[in-house]
Scaffold this motif. Structure first.
Motif, short mmCIF file in Angstrom:
data_model
loop_
_atom_site.label_atom_id
_atom_site.label_comp_id
_atom_site.label_asym_id
_atom_site.label_seq_id
_atom_site.Cartn_x
_atom_site.Cartn_y
_atom_site.Cartn_z
N GLY A 36 3.13 0.20 -7.64
CA GLY A 36 4.31 -0.28 -6.92
C GLY A 36 3.97 -1.15 -5.73
O GLY A 36 4.85 -1.78 -5.15
N GLY A 37 2.71 -1.17 -5.35
CA GLY A 37 2.29 -1.94 -4.20
C GLY A 37 2.12 -3.42 -4.51
O GLY A 37 2.43 -3.88 -5.62
N THR A 69 -5.88 -25.00 -2.23
CA THR A 69 -5.89 -23.54 -2.23
C THR A 69 -4.66 -23.02 -2.96
O THR A 69 -3.55 -23.51 -2.73
N MET A 70 -4.87 -22.08 -3.83
CA MET A 70 -3.74 -21.48 -4.53
C MET A 70 -3.68 -19.99 -4.21
O MET A 70 -4.67 -19.38 -3.80
N HIS A 71 -2.49 -19.45 -4.40
CA HIS A 71 -2.27 -18.04 -4.09
C HIS A 71 -1.54 -17.38 -5.25
O HIS A 71 -0.65 -17.96 -5.86
N LEU A 72 -1.91 -16.15 -5.50
CA LEU A 72 -1.21 -15.35 -6.49
C LEU A 72 -0.71 -14.10 -5.79
O LEU A 72 -1.50 -13.25 -5.36
N ARG A 73 0.59 -14.03 -5.63
CA ARG A 73 1.17 -12.84 -5.03
C ARG A 73 1.61 -11.91 -6.14
O ARG A 73 2.39 -12.29 -7.01
N MET A 74 1.10 -10.71 -6.09
CA MET A 74 1.40 -9.72 -7.12
C MET A 74 2.14 -8.56 -6.48
O MET A 74 1.66 -7.97 -5.51
N VAL A 83 -5.30 -0.54 -9.28
CA VAL A 83 -3.98 0.04 -9.01
C VAL A 83 -4.00 1.49 -9.48
O VAL A 83 -4.20 1.76 -10.66
N SER A 84 -3.78 2.39 -8.57
CA SER A 84 -3.78 3.81 -8.92
C SER A 84 -2.36 4.31 -9.11
O SER A 84 -1.43 3.83 -8.46
#
Length: 123
Positions: free
Chosen positions: A15-16, A78-83, A121-122
């Motif tokens: 969920g984070g 620069t690229m970003h991946l927000r998850m 991811v836990s």
């Protein structure tokens, strides 16, 4: 020649959210298209997201739709991946890739790859 520097990643609970960034240096035309791929030991590498650095047009694979966002800085290097809403199945090594053509990037045949950053991811 293009060098890719990745940052971000880490361990979060289900969920984070996390932000991965990748900065490209070198010949800009060789990094006209950039993307993120991920791989789990024993499984094939899969595409996560791609972006055309010139105009910012991005693509997110089905599993990331609604949860992942790809963007790039105004300097177009620069690229970003927000998850967000991360799930345990998102756990993998994430690799930044750069290519001069969209097809080679899409097919996973990019000329330049980062060293990878681990996302865990836990539950």
């Amino acid at each position: 020649l293009v060098q890719l520097e990745e940052c971000g990643g880490g361990a979060v609970q289900s969920g984070g959210c996390l932000m991965l960034s990748c900065a490209a240096s070198g010949k800009k035309s060789d990094s006209a298209f950039m993307g993120w791929f991920r791989q789990v030991p024993g499984k094939e590498r899969e595409k996560v997201a791609t972006i055309q650095m010139d105009n910012g047009n991005g693509y997110i694979d089905d599993f990331g739709q609604g949860r992942f966002t790809i963007s790039r800085d105004d300097d177009k290097t620069t690229m970003h991946l927000r998850m967000s809403v991360l799930k345990p199945e998102d756990t993998a090594m994430y690799y930044c890739a750069a290519a001069e053509s969209y097809r080679t990037l899409w097919e996973g045949r990019a000329s330049f790859w980062g060293q990878g950053t681990q996302v865990t991811v836990s539950s």
